[in-house]
Design an enzyme around this catalytic site. Sequence first.
Site, PDB file in Angstrom:
ATOM      1  N   HIS A   1     -31.777  90.158 -20.519  1.00 13.91           N
ATOM      2  CA  HIS A   1     -33.096  90.704 -20.849  1.00 13.91           C
ATOM      3  C   HIS A   1     -33.739  89.765 -21.878  1.00 13.91           C
ATOM      4  O   HIS A   1     -33.028  89.113 -22.645  1.00 13.91           O
ATOM      5  CB  HIS A   1     -32.850  92.092 -21.452  1.00 13.91           C
ATOM      6  CG  HIS A   1     -34.058  92.904 -21.768  1.00 13.91           C
ATOM      7  ND1 HIS A   1     -34.807  92.710 -22.902  1.00 13.91           N
ATOM      8  CD2 HIS A   1     -34.635  93.942 -21.111  1.00 13.91           C
ATOM      9  CE1 HIS A   1     -35.798  93.598 -22.933  1.00 13.91           C
ATOM     10  NE2 HIS A   1     -35.714  94.355 -21.858  1.00 13.91           N
TER      11      HIS A   1
ATOM     12  N   GLN B   1     -27.590  98.850 -21.656  1.00 16.75           N
ATOM     13  CA  GLN B   1     -27.500  99.503 -20.340  1.00 16.75           C
ATOM     14  C   GLN B   1     -26.131 100.089 -20.033  1.00 16.75           C
ATOM     15  O   GLN B   1     -25.909 100.575 -18.936  1.00 16.75           O
ATOM     16  CB  GLN B   1     -27.898  98.523 -19.228  1.00 16.75           C
ATOM     17  CG  GLN B   1     -29.359  98.142 -19.234  1.00 16.75           C
ATOM     18  CD  GLN B   1     -30.293  99.355 -19.233  1.00 16.75           C
ATOM     19  OE1 GLN B   1     -29.918 100.477 -18.883  1.00 16.75           O
ATOM     20  NE2 GLN B   1     -31.520  99.140 -19.649  1.00 16.75           N
TER      21      GLN B   1
ATOM     22  N   LYS C   1     -32.042 105.025 -24.855  1.00 18.97           N
ATOM     23  CA  LYS C   1     -31.441 104.874 -23.528  1.00 18.97           C
ATOM     24  C   LYS C   1     -30.155 105.680 -23.417  1.00 18.97           C
ATOM     25  O   LYS C   1     -29.434 105.585 -22.431  1.00 18.97           O
ATOM     26  CB  LYS C   1     -31.145 103.397 -23.257  1.00 18.97           C
ATOM     27  CG  LYS C   1     -32.407 102.539 -23.115  1.00 18.97           C
ATOM     28  CD  LYS C   1     -32.044 101.101 -22.820  1.00 18.97           C
ATOM     29  CE  LYS C   1     -33.169 100.127 -23.058  1.00 18.97           C
ATOM     30  NZ  LYS C   1     -34.106 100.006 -21.950  1.00 18.97           N
TER      31      LYS C   1
ATOM     32  N   ASP D   1     -24.648  92.952 -25.536  1.00 17.36           N
ATOM     33  CA  ASP D   1     -25.840  93.792 -25.398  1.00 17.36           C
ATOM     34  C   ASP D   1     -25.430  94.997 -24.544  1.00 17.36           C
ATOM     35  O   ASP D   1     -25.262  94.880 -23.331  1.00 17.36           O
ATOM     36  CB  ASP D   1     -26.949  92.969 -24.729  1.00 17.36           C
ATOM     37  CG  ASP D   1     -28.181  93.819 -24.404  1.00 17.36           C
ATOM     38  OD1 ASP D   1     -28.122  95.048 -24.542  1.00 17.36           O
ATOM     39  OD2 ASP D   1     -29.189  93.220 -23.982  1.00 17.36           O
TER      40      ASP D   1
ATOM     41  N   CYS E   1     -38.723  92.651 -17.938  1.00 13.92           N
ATOM     42  CA  CYS E   1     -38.414  91.852 -19.142  1.00 13.92           C
ATOM     43  C   CYS E   1     -37.251  90.904 -18.883  1.00 13.92           C
ATOM     44  O   CYS E   1     -36.381  90.718 -19.754  1.00 13.92           O
ATOM     45  CB  CYS E   1     -38.112  92.718 -20.354  1.00 13.92           C
ATOM     46  SG  CYS E   1     -39.452  93.810 -20.806  1.00 13.92           S
TER      47      CYS E   1
HETATM   48  N1  PMP Z   1     -31.185  94.633 -23.316  1.00 11.34           N
HETATM   49  C1  PMP Z   1     -31.207  95.241 -22.127  1.00 11.34           C
HETATM   50  C2  PMP Z   1     -30.168  94.890 -21.098  1.00 11.34           C
HETATM   51  C3  PMP Z   1     -32.189  96.189 -21.855  1.00 11.34           C
HETATM   52  O1  PMP Z   1     -32.227  96.786 -20.652  1.00 11.34           O
HETATM   53  C4  PMP Z   1     -33.146  96.510 -22.851  1.00 11.34           C
HETATM   54  C5  PMP Z   1     -34.246  97.526 -22.595  1.00 11.34           C
HETATM   55  N2  PMP Z   1     -34.819  97.468 -21.320  1.00 11.34           N
HETATM   56  C6  PMP Z   1     -33.055  95.853 -24.075  1.00 11.34           C
HETATM   57  C7  PMP Z   1     -32.077  94.934 -24.275  1.00 11.34           C
HETATM   58  C8  PMP Z   1     -34.031  96.135 -25.176  1.00 11.34           C
HETATM   59  O2  PMP Z   1     -33.887  97.427 -25.657  1.00 11.34           O
HETATM   60  P1  PMP Z   1     -34.994  98.042 -26.626  1.00 11.34           P
HETATM   61  O3  PMP Z   1     -36.310  97.828 -25.956  1.00 11.34           O
HETATM   62  O4  PMP Z   1     -34.616  99.478 -26.732  1.00 11.34           O
HETATM   63  O5  PMP Z   1     -34.882  97.314 -27.926  1.00 11.34           O
END
Ligand code: PMP
Length: 411
Positions: free
Chosen positions: A126, A208, A231, A205, A369
Amino acid sequence: RVMNHSLENIRAEFPVLAQNIKNAKPFAFLDSTATTQKPMTVIQVMHDFYTKHYSSVKRGVYQSSEKTTQAFEKARKEIASFINATSENEIVFTSGTTASINLVAWSYGRKFLQPGDEILISALEHHANIVPWQLIAEEKGALLRVIPVDDQANLVLEKIPELLTEKTKIVAITHISNVTGTVNPIKEIIQTVRNFSKNAKILIDAAQSIAHQKIDVQELDCDFLAFSGHKMYGPTGIGVLFGKYELLESMPPLFGGGEMIKSVSFEKTTFAAPPARFEAGTPPIAEVIGLGEAVKWLKEIGLDNIHRKESGILEYAISQFSEIPEIHILGNPKERGALLSITLEGIHAHDAAMILDEENIAVRSGHHCAEPVMKRFNIPATLRFSFGVYSEKWEIDRALIALKRVIRLFK
Ligand code: PMP
């Protein structure tokens, strides 16, 4: 408060899922990868805090402030035990995964990276696990290297030893891709990194994965773990950075302000020990308490049960979607989390998502993203279906009918 959760009726614990009806059609919420809905207990705990006990933390000796401080620190303990950290002092509250990764980049990275050092990430990241590293790499003259991904959307693990050198200082990898659903074998990856590099610190990270499978940071032996409250059935605006304590201790603060100091004078300021060192200013108190409740709720239900239920939905979705020739499922990873991305022949994902919305079906369309993933698979966007503990088969059935309509309309 519901104590005996039934997985079959878990949807009833989520007010939004019951209320959001459009054109007499119930809400099919297939976007839990973006964010999860909140169970009543999380909403109630936050409501109670604001209506019955509200006060600041660690700043008052009066009764309600003491009570708030206790609830706040209890949440930290709850989260530490959830990921099996050795102590609650390894849990830093941030505003989310993005902030957690940035904290490591701008504190650990800024102190320890030297010109010519390397940061290793993967082709499935991401933007939140790419851009902070690019920024710090540019500032420090470090180099970004990338583990490639194959056509099935599995990382090419055999490449990892070649990509590691004694100059690799940071390895930052997602546990589960938010686009392809690939579950990366992070335990194996961490062991490979340990075998081939003495200096690399490893960040996972877990945005997910945290609400979908059990994570034990001691068993994994990761150095840092980042995740978001919103999440995992908790509030927005709150997230966690887990860090091994001696690493957090070696890191300078990123923000200066209240509560992160030991003593302040105009000549010299000294800093508090972690986690306080990284929590300058009044924290998001209600959100921390809400996240603590979400974690308690997740423990009551059990991640194994959640995983089993979501896997059933995922398999059903894959089998149904596979029957339609115009639907292409992106990737075929060895292990897939509770989500899948599709493309439709000759139809843009946004057009499809709009038609699904007419049917009150919420899905995500776009690059999620993760533009490098789109580029790797040579597609502009995908339509993403993602599941949570409350997902049900009828949502897939409805989505399938709507997709058939989309195909008829645009063909
Ligand atoms: N890493 C991953 C794999 C994600 O899916 C996301 C959110 N879509 C993020 C980081 C970022 O998370 P946040 O927007 O809650 O900071």
